[in-house]
Scaffold this motif. Sequence first.
Motif, mmCIF file in Angstrom:
data_model
loop_
_atom_site.group_PDB
_atom_site.id
_atom_site.type_symbol
_atom_site.label_atom_id
_atom_site.label_comp_id
_atom_site.label_asym_id
_atom_site.label_seq_id
_atom_site.Cartn_x
_atom_site.Cartn_y
_atom_site.Cartn_z
ATOM 1 N N HIS A 1 -103.476 43.418 -19.017
ATOM 2 C CA HIS A 1 -104.448 44.121 -18.164
ATOM 3 C C HIS A 1 -105.372 43.134 -17.440
ATOM 4 C CE1 HIS A 1 -104.003 48.220 -20.441
ATOM 5 N NE2 HIS A 1 -103.052 48.017 -19.553
ATOM 6 N N ASP A 2 -105.781 42.082 -18.119
ATOM 7 C CA ASP A 2 -106.665 41.075 -17.483
ATOM 8 C C ASP A 2 -106.012 40.460 -16.252
ATOM 9 O OD1 ASP A 2 -108.524 41.441 -19.422
ATOM 10 O OD2 ASP A 2 -108.065 39.598 -20.543
ATOM 11 N N ARG A 3 -104.700 40.381 -16.272
ATOM 12 C CA ARG A 3 -103.984 39.797 -15.128
ATOM 13 C C ARG A 3 -103.607 40.849 -14.098
ATOM 14 N NH1 ARG A 3 -103.225 36.886 -19.563
ATOM 15 N NH2 ARG A 3 -103.014 34.594 -19.442
ATOM 16 N N GLY A 4 -104.152 42.043 -14.245
ATOM 17 C CA GLY A 4 -103.922 43.093 -13.253
ATOM 18 C C GLY A 4 -102.557 43.749 -13.379
ATOM 19 N N MET A 5 -101.922 43.579 -14.527
ATOM 20 C CA MET A 5 -100.604 44.206 -14.713
ATOM 21 C C MET A 5 -100.734 45.364 -15.703
ATOM 22 S SD MET A 5 -98.141 40.797 -14.857
ATOM 23 C CE MET A 5 -98.861 40.116 -16.356
ATOM 24 N N LYS A 6 -99.667 46.165 -15.780
ATOM 25 C CA LYS A 6 -99.636 47.291 -16.711
ATOM 26 C C LYS A 6 -98.537 47.068 -17.742
ATOM 27 C CE LYS A 6 -101.270 50.547 -13.218
ATOM 28 N NZ LYS A 6 -102.483 51.116 -13.845
ATOM 29 N N LEU A 7 -98.622 47.826 -18.828
ATOM 30 C CA LEU A 7 -97.640 47.670 -19.907
ATOM 31 C C LEU A 7 -96.913 48.983 -20.171
ATOM 32 C CD1 LEU A 7 -96.317 46.034 -22.182
ATOM 33 C CD2 LEU A 7 -98.182 46.749 -23.667
ATOM 34 N N VAL A 8 -95.602 48.920 -20.103
ATOM 35 C CA VAL A 8 -94.748 50.064 -20.396
ATOM 36 C C VAL A 8 -94.001 49.778 -21.697
ATOM 37 C CG1 VAL A 8 -92.599 51.153 -19.627
ATOM 38 C CG2 VAL A 8 -94.505 50.911 -18.035
ATOM 39 N N MET A 9 -94.034 50.739 -22.616
ATOM 40 C CA MET A 9 -93.382 50.568 -23.920
ATOM 41 C C MET A 9 -92.008 51.223 -23.913
ATOM 42 S SD MET A 9 -95.591 49.000 -25.855
ATOM 43 C CE MET A 9 -95.528 49.392 -27.617
ATOM 44 N N ASP A 10 -91.132 50.737 -24.757
ATOM 45 C CA ASP A 10 -89.837 51.378 -24.937
ATOM 46 C C ASP A 10 -90.018 52.557 -25.889
ATOM 47 O OD1 ASP A 10 -86.907 51.605 -24.892
ATOM 48 O OD2 ASP A 10 -86.963 49.490 -24.340
ATOM 49 N N LEU A 11 -89.436 53.679 -25.539
ATOM 50 C CA LEU A 11 -89.537 54.881 -26.359
ATOM 51 C C LEU A 11 -88.128 55.246 -26.799
ATOM 52 C CD1 LEU A 11 -91.559 57.318 -27.085
ATOM 53 C CD2 LEU A 11 -90.385 58.494 -25.229
ATOM 54 N N VAL A 12 -87.864 55.109 -28.102
ATOM 55 C CA VAL A 12 -86.499 55.329 -28.598
ATOM 56 C C VAL A 12 -86.535 56.538 -29.522
ATOM 57 C CG1 VAL A 12 -84.488 54.237 -29.661
ATOM 58 C CG2 VAL A 12 -86.202 52.826 -28.498
ATOM 59 N N VAL A 13 -86.349 57.709 -28.952
ATOM 60 C CA VAL A 13 -86.523 58.937 -29.727
ATOM 61 C C VAL A 13 -85.314 59.873 -29.671
ATOM 62 C CG1 VAL A 13 -89.030 58.924 -29.743
ATOM 63 C CG2 VAL A 13 -87.841 59.921 -27.785
ATOM 64 N N ASN A 14 -84.190 59.383 -29.135
ATOM 65 C CA ASN A 14 -82.962 60.160 -29.327
ATOM 66 C C ASN A 14 -82.546 60.051 -30.790
ATOM 67 O OD1 ASN A 14 -80.316 61.479 -28.548
ATOM 68 N ND2 ASN A 14 -79.613 59.545 -29.434
ATOM 69 N N HIS A 15 -82.890 58.895 -31.373
ATOM 70 C CA HIS A 15 -82.534 58.631 -32.760
ATOM 71 C C HIS A 15 -83.647 57.797 -33.383
ATOM 72 C CE1 HIS A 15 -80.647 55.793 -29.894
ATOM 73 N NE2 HIS A 15 -81.229 54.887 -30.649
ATOM 74 N N SER A 16 -83.690 57.786 -34.708
ATOM 75 C CA SER A 16 -84.592 56.863 -35.410
ATOM 76 C C SER A 16 -83.701 55.938 -36.229
ATOM 77 C CB SER A 16 -85.544 57.633 -36.331
ATOM 78 O OG SER A 16 -84.824 58.146 -37.450
ATOM 79 N N SER A 17 -84.326 55.080 -36.998
ATOM 80 C CA SER A 17 -83.567 54.325 -38.006
ATOM 81 C C SER A 17 -83.272 55.242 -39.193
ATOM 82 C CB SER A 17 -84.395 53.138 -38.482
ATOM 83 O OG SER A 17 -83.855 52.619 -39.681
ATOM 84 N N ASP A 18 -82.193 54.951 -39.912
ATOM 85 C CA ASP A 18 -81.953 55.699 -41.166
ATOM 86 C C ASP A 18 -82.975 55.291 -42.221
ATOM 87 O OD1 ASP A 18 -80.967 53.138 -41.630
ATOM 88 O OD2 ASP A 18 -79.355 53.841 -42.948
ATOM 89 N N GLU A 19 -83.749 54.237 -41.950
ATOM 90 C CA GLU A 19 -84.790 53.830 -42.892
ATOM 91 C C GLU A 19 -86.157 54.404 -42.515
ATOM 92 O OE1 GLU A 19 -84.582 49.673 -44.117
ATOM 93 O OE2 GLU A 19 -82.447 49.618 -43.564
ATOM 94 N N HIS A 20 -86.197 55.247 -41.485
ATOM 95 C CA HIS A 20 -87.458 55.938 -41.180
ATOM 96 C C HIS A 20 -87.731 56.954 -42.292
ATOM 97 C CE1 HIS A 20 -90.554 58.257 -39.210
ATOM 98 N NE2 HIS A 20 -90.578 57.378 -38.213
ATOM 99 N N PRO A 21 -89.004 57.094 -42.722
ATOM 100 C CA PRO A 21 -89.305 58.079 -43.777
ATOM 101 C C PRO A 21 -88.840 59.490 -43.441
ATOM 102 C CG PRO A 21 -91.241 56.711 -43.322
ATOM 103 C CD PRO A 21 -90.179 56.301 -42.342
ATOM 104 N N TRP A 22 -88.806 59.847 -42.172
ATOM 105 C CA TRP A 22 -88.300 61.184 -41.803
ATOM 106 C C TRP A 22 -86.861 61.358 -42.275
ATOM 107 C CZ3 TRP A 22 -89.789 60.879 -35.886
ATOM 108 C CH2 TRP A 22 -91.175 60.954 -35.747
ATOM 109 N N PHE A 23 -86.048 60.338 -42.032
ATOM 110 C CA PHE A 23 -84.637 60.463 -42.412
ATOM 111 C C PHE A 23 -84.475 60.365 -43.922
ATOM 112 C CE2 PHE A 23 -80.228 59.143 -43.062
ATOM 113 C CZ PHE A 23 -79.582 60.158 -42.362
ATOM 114 N N ALA A 24 -85.269 59.477 -44.549
ATOM 115 C CA ALA A 24 -85.197 59.357 -46.010
ATOM 116 C C ALA A 24 -85.449 60.721 -46.650
ATOM 117 C CB ALA A 24 -86.220 58.330 -46.492
#
Length: 564
Positions: free
Chosen positions: A89-112
């Motif tokens: 942000h200090d350099r006048g840029m923006k940040l876009v995050m990756d959103l991976v929600v078609n699937h989770s890891s099998d080690e996510h507590p939801w899947f456990a």
Amino acid sequence: MDNPWWHSAVVYQIYPRSFADADGDGMGDLRGIIDHLDHIAGLGVDVVWLSPIYPSPQDDNGYDISDYQDIEPVFGTLADFDELLAGIHDRGMKLVMDLVVNHSSDEHPWFAESRLSKDSPKRDWYWWRPAREGFEPGTPGAEPTNWGSVFGGSAWEYDPATGEYYLHIFSRKQPDLNWENPAVRDAVYEMMNWWLDRGVDGFRMDVIDHISKDVSLPDGAVAPGSLYGQGAPHYMHGPRNHEFLHEMHERVFAGREALLTVGEMPGVTVEEAVKYTDPARGEVDMVFNFDHVWVDRGADPWQLYPLQLTKLKGIFARWQAGLREKGWNSLYWNNHDQPRVVSRYGDDSPEWRERSAKMLGGVLHLHRGTPYVYQGEELGMTNYPFGTIADFRDIEALGHYAQATEHEGRSPEEVLTVLRARSRDNARTPMQWDSSAQAGFTTGTPWLAVNPNHKEINAAAAVADPDSVYHFYRRLIALRHDEPAVVYGDFTMLMPADERLYAYTRRHGSTELLVIGNFTGEPVTAEVPDAGAWQELVLTNAPAPENWVLEPWQLVVYRRQVTP
Ligand code: TEU
């Protein structure tokens, strides 16, 4: 509505694992990114997109997430993240995050929790199904459908705990989330709002056209010579995909300012993309389509097909025309899933590497849409000289190799020939910062080998050389910021039947641009209508042409004033 800011923006993608390693463990990290922000800002880009940095078993290099609201310890901490965000942000840029929600890891507590029992409160958060009728669960052929996974093998994994199968379009460590369940959607939206409240500026949404499936889960057609049926027609662009994205828009994006959202959509058609990106429908700002990176695919997955320029031009012409009135294009050659464009559509020999890398960048960026630059593309980084299968790390390369050589009767050499040219690992070799032992990427042992050509191809050399690919990209990005015809000009493809030249005009008010790229290693004469009218050469990567003879791999961009 005012024109959104991202119409004139350029995005830079970072694959954190391969960008810069500050602590010497061989893996890139957030501190490494913080240390190199000036390299990115120096290009003049507006946005940084980070591939996943969340806690993950790294089965698919972070596209398998086990906690959506924290940072992978190998990459750093939430405090490092906040520092990185502030530095961007200090350099006048923006940040876009990756959103991976078609699937989770099998080690996510939801899947456990989901896999514990058939009546777990989270059972229905994933796609559990019993064995095919008449088959013993867990035996060959008993899978609920015949679908293959994108990475090889069946798309179903048998779980002895409950005697049922779960769906995984990607690896068995990436179980698909069930978007039919409103509780899943609530949890996702809540998580997204948490990141936006923390200050991030948007999301790149991984395979977001896979979230709605045909709930009847029919078998897929089986192509000759392949082991599995094609699930894609039943899980891509499913019946509720637009509905889910509109709901996400309402619940997360509406009322927030200055975001950028881009949906990754393998297989999306122009007609669907118009709907996904029409601002009036409130879904996403733009999508990534795959037509132009699948143009060199053919009927046989284990054969290399050369680029046909007329086909490539036809694809771009269709997308430019289709999204002219409504919606918006994204423009990319490279990302972490694609081989390096200079090796693929250009010429990575020492003689033409820089010239062709610049031509490819110019031809892409001057279309209408938002360009994406993948780390190293601004240096003209090339594919890696892979030897045997032991040189590869990507789960996709390893999975396809195993399936093709062990079950589909392919020879290792024919499979390797294609993997060397097309594997995703080509994009994932470490960023080449300088000519030192590990290219300045790490003081330790890199997780994937550094390309030996880093002695010549590296950021230190490129930044010091005003004639480099880096400075050419910088000029291209500046042109987009300064010339409204680049952002808004009408697009017209010229010479659609020419197999050697890629040519088009962009017209906005009284300004018209002419872009021509020579896609060959020979001089080619361009037959330009009204040739004498083009006097102002705005950008080129070779000496100014005489009599419209373009040098090998030359790009020219002319400007003229016309009566509106
Ligand atoms: O990629 C989705 C996707 O379309 C890829 O499967 C692509 O078609 C293939 O790899 C081409 O070789 C996204 C991510 O970008 C990728 O890195 C992930 O592996 C995948 O989703 C699963 O999350």
